[in-house]
Design a protein around this motif. Structure first.
Motif, PDB file in Angstrom:
ATOM      1  N   LYS A  25      -5.967 -46.019 -22.371  1.00  0.00           N
ATOM      2  CA  LYS A  25      -6.406 -47.413 -22.486  1.00  0.00           C
ATOM      3  C   LYS A  25      -7.788 -47.643 -21.895  1.00  0.00           C
ATOM      4  O   LYS A  25      -8.462 -48.634 -22.232  1.00  0.00           O
ATOM      5  CB  LYS A  25      -5.400 -48.334 -21.800  1.00  0.00           C
ATOM      6  CG  LYS A  25      -5.265 -48.118 -20.300  1.00  0.00           C
ATOM      7  CD  LYS A  25      -4.214 -49.047 -19.704  1.00  0.00           C
ATOM      8  CE  LYS A  25      -4.062 -48.818 -18.205  1.00  0.00           C
ATOM      9  NZ  LYS A  25      -5.299 -49.141 -17.470  1.00  0.00           N
ATOM     10  N   ASP A  26      -8.223 -46.753 -21.007  1.00  0.00           N
ATOM     11  CA  ASP A  26      -9.517 -46.921 -20.346  1.00  0.00           C
ATOM     12  C   ASP A  26     -10.659 -46.192 -21.060  1.00  0.00           C
ATOM     13  O   ASP A  26     -11.824 -46.393 -20.718  1.00  0.00           O
ATOM     14  CB  ASP A  26      -9.438 -46.398 -18.903  1.00  0.00           C
ATOM     15  CG  ASP A  26      -8.466 -47.201 -18.055  1.00  0.00           C
ATOM     16  OD1 ASP A  26      -8.490 -48.440 -18.176  1.00  0.00           O
ATOM     17  OD2 ASP A  26      -7.705 -46.601 -17.281  1.00  0.00           O
ATOM     18  N   ARG A  27     -10.342 -45.372 -22.038  1.00  0.00           N
ATOM     19  CA  ARG A  27     -11.366 -44.539 -22.659  1.00  0.00           C
ATOM     20  C   ARG A  27     -12.391 -45.328 -23.468  1.00  0.00           C
ATOM     21  O   ARG A  27     -13.575 -45.000 -23.432  1.00  0.00           O
ATOM     22  CB  ARG A  27     -10.704 -43.450 -23.505  1.00  0.00           C
ATOM     23  CG  ARG A  27      -9.879 -42.499 -22.647  1.00  0.00           C
ATOM     24  CD  ARG A  27      -9.084 -41.476 -23.442  1.00  0.00           C
ATOM     25  NE  ARG A  27      -8.179 -40.737 -22.558  1.00  0.00           N
ATOM     26  CZ  ARG A  27      -7.383 -39.764 -22.955  1.00  0.00           C
ATOM     27  NH1 ARG A  27      -7.357 -39.415 -24.242  1.00  0.00           N
ATOM     28  NH2 ARG A  27      -6.600 -39.144 -22.085  1.00  0.00           N
ATOM     29  N   PRO A  28     -11.998 -46.356 -24.216  1.00  0.00           N
ATOM     30  CA  PRO A  28     -13.015 -47.123 -24.942  1.00  0.00           C
ATOM     31  C   PRO A  28     -14.053 -47.755 -24.018  1.00  0.00           C
ATOM     32  O   PRO A  28     -15.237 -47.826 -24.368  1.00  0.00           O
ATOM     33  CB  PRO A  28     -12.190 -48.190 -25.671  1.00  0.00           C
ATOM     34  CG  PRO A  28     -10.837 -47.572 -25.833  1.00  0.00           C
ATOM     35  CD  PRO A  28     -10.636 -46.781 -24.578  1.00  0.00           C
ATOM     36  N   ASP A  29     -13.626 -48.218 -22.842  1.00  0.00           N
ATOM     37  CA  ASP A  29     -14.573 -48.798 -21.889  1.00  0.00           C
ATOM     38  C   ASP A  29     -15.586 -47.759 -21.444  1.00  0.00           C
ATOM     39  O   ASP A  29     -16.791 -48.038 -21.373  1.00  0.00           O
ATOM     40  CB  ASP A  29     -13.837 -49.348 -20.663  1.00  0.00           C
ATOM     41  CG  ASP A  29     -13.134 -50.654 -20.937  1.00  0.00           C
ATOM     42  OD1 ASP A  29     -13.540 -51.345 -21.896  1.00  0.00           O
ATOM     43  OD2 ASP A  29     -12.175 -50.973 -20.222  1.00  0.00           O
ATOM     44  N   PHE A  30     -15.110 -46.556 -21.131  1.00  0.00           N
ATOM     45  CA  PHE A  30     -16.032 -45.524 -20.673  1.00  0.00           C
ATOM     46  C   PHE A  30     -17.027 -45.161 -21.775  1.00  0.00           C
ATOM     47  O   PHE A  30     -18.215 -44.957 -21.511  1.00  0.00           O
ATOM     48  CB  PHE A  30     -15.277 -44.260 -20.234  1.00  0.00           C
ATOM     49  CG  PHE A  30     -16.218 -43.166 -19.818  1.00  0.00           C
ATOM     50  CD1 PHE A  30     -16.875 -43.222 -18.601  1.00  0.00           C
ATOM     51  CD2 PHE A  30     -16.477 -42.107 -20.675  1.00  0.00           C
ATOM     52  CE1 PHE A  30     -17.781 -42.230 -18.244  1.00  0.00           C
ATOM     53  CE2 PHE A  30     -17.367 -41.109 -20.319  1.00  0.00           C
ATOM     54  CZ  PHE A  30     -18.012 -41.168 -19.103  1.00  0.00           C
ATOM     55  N   ARG A  31     -16.553 -45.090 -23.014  1.00  0.00           N
ATOM     56  CA  ARG A  31     -17.466 -44.794 -24.121  1.00  0.00           C
ATOM     57  C   ARG A  31     -18.537 -45.871 -24.239  1.00  0.00           C
ATOM     58  O   ARG A  31     -19.716 -45.565 -24.445  1.00  0.00           O
ATOM     59  CB  ARG A  31     -16.685 -44.685 -25.437  1.00  0.00           C
ATOM     60  CG  ARG A  31     -17.573 -44.402 -26.625  1.00  0.00           C
ATOM     61  CD  ARG A  31     -16.771 -44.106 -27.876  1.00  0.00           C
ATOM     62  NE  ARG A  31     -17.644 -43.820 -29.011  1.00  0.00           N
ATOM     63  CZ  ARG A  31     -17.231 -43.410 -30.195  1.00  0.00           C
ATOM     64  NH1 ARG A  31     -15.939 -43.226 -30.401  1.00  0.00           N
ATOM     65  NH2 ARG A  31     -18.077 -43.176 -31.173  1.00  0.00           N
ATOM     66  N   SER A  32     -18.158 -47.123 -24.069  1.00  0.00           N
ATOM     67  CA  SER A  32     -19.113 -48.222 -24.144  1.00  0.00           C
ATOM     68  C   SER A  32     -20.133 -48.136 -23.021  1.00  0.00           C
ATOM     69  O   SER A  32     -21.343 -48.315 -23.236  1.00  0.00           O
ATOM     70  CB  SER A  32     -18.374 -49.559 -24.077  1.00  0.00           C
ATOM     71  OG  SER A  32     -19.283 -50.636 -24.038  1.00  0.00           O
ATOM     72  N   TRP A  33     -19.689 -47.831 -21.807  1.00  0.00           N
ATOM     73  CA  TRP A  33     -20.612 -47.730 -20.682  1.00  0.00           C
ATOM     74  C   TRP A  33     -21.598 -46.581 -20.893  1.00  0.00           C
ATOM     75  O   TRP A  33     -22.788 -46.704 -20.609  1.00  0.00           O
ATOM     76  CB  TRP A  33     -19.827 -47.499 -19.387  1.00  0.00           C
ATOM     77  CG  TRP A  33     -18.937 -48.637 -19.005  1.00  0.00           C
ATOM     78  CD1 TRP A  33     -19.139 -49.973 -19.269  1.00  0.00           C
ATOM     79  CD2 TRP A  33     -17.687 -48.549 -18.317  1.00  0.00           C
ATOM     80  NE1 TRP A  33     -18.100 -50.714 -18.774  1.00  0.00           N
ATOM     81  CE2 TRP A  33     -17.194 -49.885 -18.179  1.00  0.00           C
ATOM     82  CE3 TRP A  33     -16.939 -47.508 -17.782  1.00  0.00           C
ATOM     83  CZ2 TRP A  33     -15.988 -50.168 -17.545  1.00  0.00           C
ATOM     84  CZ3 TRP A  33     -15.739 -47.786 -17.153  1.00  0.00           C
ATOM     85  CH2 TRP A  33     -15.267 -49.104 -17.042  1.00  0.00           C
TER      86      TRP A  33
END
Length: 320
Positions: free
Chosen positions: A78-86
């Motif tokens: 669930k946290d992977r899309p955020d890291f990709r965006s950052w």
């Protein structure tokens, strides 16, 4: 966020590298082989179901690399899309990128610090938990909380962006050199030879990490003063005609020893074996699954990132 391997010298670097090596073992990397193959097959199944056209960057290279490094470090799905965006923000060439990058770095720091706290309370079978275990070990050198956060950032960023770039540029190299592609499919050319030449020929890491001169020196025609910042051009070294014959030519049959795509000496990338494994599985699986794979447009129309740090394709449209 700077207290990681790339920004330290011995003895601090020696201590950090020893702790990372104890967790980032060849055995752990090899154990990932089946999971990398499974993730690759899943993404290729999606391409097969869709048919027609695809973007190798968005549909294979990026999601595969993010999945592999996240699984290795124990990053929840669930946290992977955020890291990709950052990460995308940190590499953005936009006029307001400085402001956005600072915010992305704050969010990344906050996320990693919280994740480390959770894994300290409930460790898993992942690399980050192993590094935290080194941190809590009482009989030897430990990673501080600051070092743990910085190390996690380094491994995530390098394992995601650089591995994705390697996959997409390797596919581009093969699609623009059909004889080598045919040799790979027939088994006459080994994937590891293709990988090493792709690393040399079109490395995603353009310069080495910045360094600062500790004394006045002269290198060729360049006078460098003590205290000045120095950027070493790995990409230039990898195409040095004094080291590689016809360096502008993509030739998987050449001797690629000495290329600097993963750095050199004590700063050689600890995740190099994983990046190689990931690329070999992804590229071989792709070209064998789709025998009619071809570029969907002219090479001249392809867009590349404009980041000083990273040379990678923004997209690689193909027909299947």
């Amino acid at each position: 966020m700077n207290a990681h391997l790339l920004n330290t010298d011995p003895p601090a670097h020696t201590r950090l590298r020893g702790l990372v090596n104890s967790a980032f073992t060849k055995r752990r990397t090899e154990q990932l082989r089946q999971s990398v193959q499974t993730a690759t097959d899943h993404l290729l199944d999606q391409l097969t179901a869709r048919g027609g056209h695809a973007d190798i960057v968005a549909d294979l290279a990026m999601p595969l690399s993010l999945t592999v490094i996240s699984n290795l470090l124990g990053i929840p799905g669930k946290d992977r899309p955020d890291f990709r965006s950052w990460t995308d923000t940190l590499l953005s060439p936009a006029p307001d990128a400085a402001v956005q990058s600072r915010q992305a770095m704050k969010e990344t720091h906050r996320f990693l610090a919280a994740l480390i706290d959770r894994k300290r309370d409930a460790p898993g079978d992942d690399l980050l938990s192993a590094l935290i275990n080194e941190h809590t070990h009482q009989d030897g050198p430990r990673l501080s909380k600051t070092e743990l956060v910085a190390m996690a950032l380094l491994l995530l960023f390098g394992g995601y962006r650089n591995s994705a770039s390697l996959i997409s540029t390797t596919v581009l190299a093969l699609l623009t050199h059909p004889a080598h592609l045919a040799a790979l499919r027939s088994g006459k050319l080994a994937t590891d030879r293709v990988t090493e030449e792709a690393l040399r020929w079109n490395s995603s890491a353009m310069p080495a990490v910045r360094r600062f001169a500790t004394q006045d020196m002269q290198i060729g025609d360049a006078a460098i003063c003590k205290g000045e910042r120095v950027w070493l051009a790995w990409a230039s070294a990898n195409r040095d005609p004094d080291r590689f014959v016809a360096p502008e030519t993509f030739d998987p049959g050449r001797d690629t020893r000495g290329h600097l795509a993963f750095g050199h000496g004590p700063h050689h990338c600890p995740g190099a074996s994983l990046a190689r494994l990931e690329n070999q599985i992804a590229v071989t699986s792709l070209v064998c699954r789709f025998p009619k794979l071809s570029l969907a447009g002219p090479v001249s129309k392809l867009r590349w990132t404009t980041s000083l740090r990273n040379r990678s394709l923004r997209e690689l449209p193909v027909s299947m």
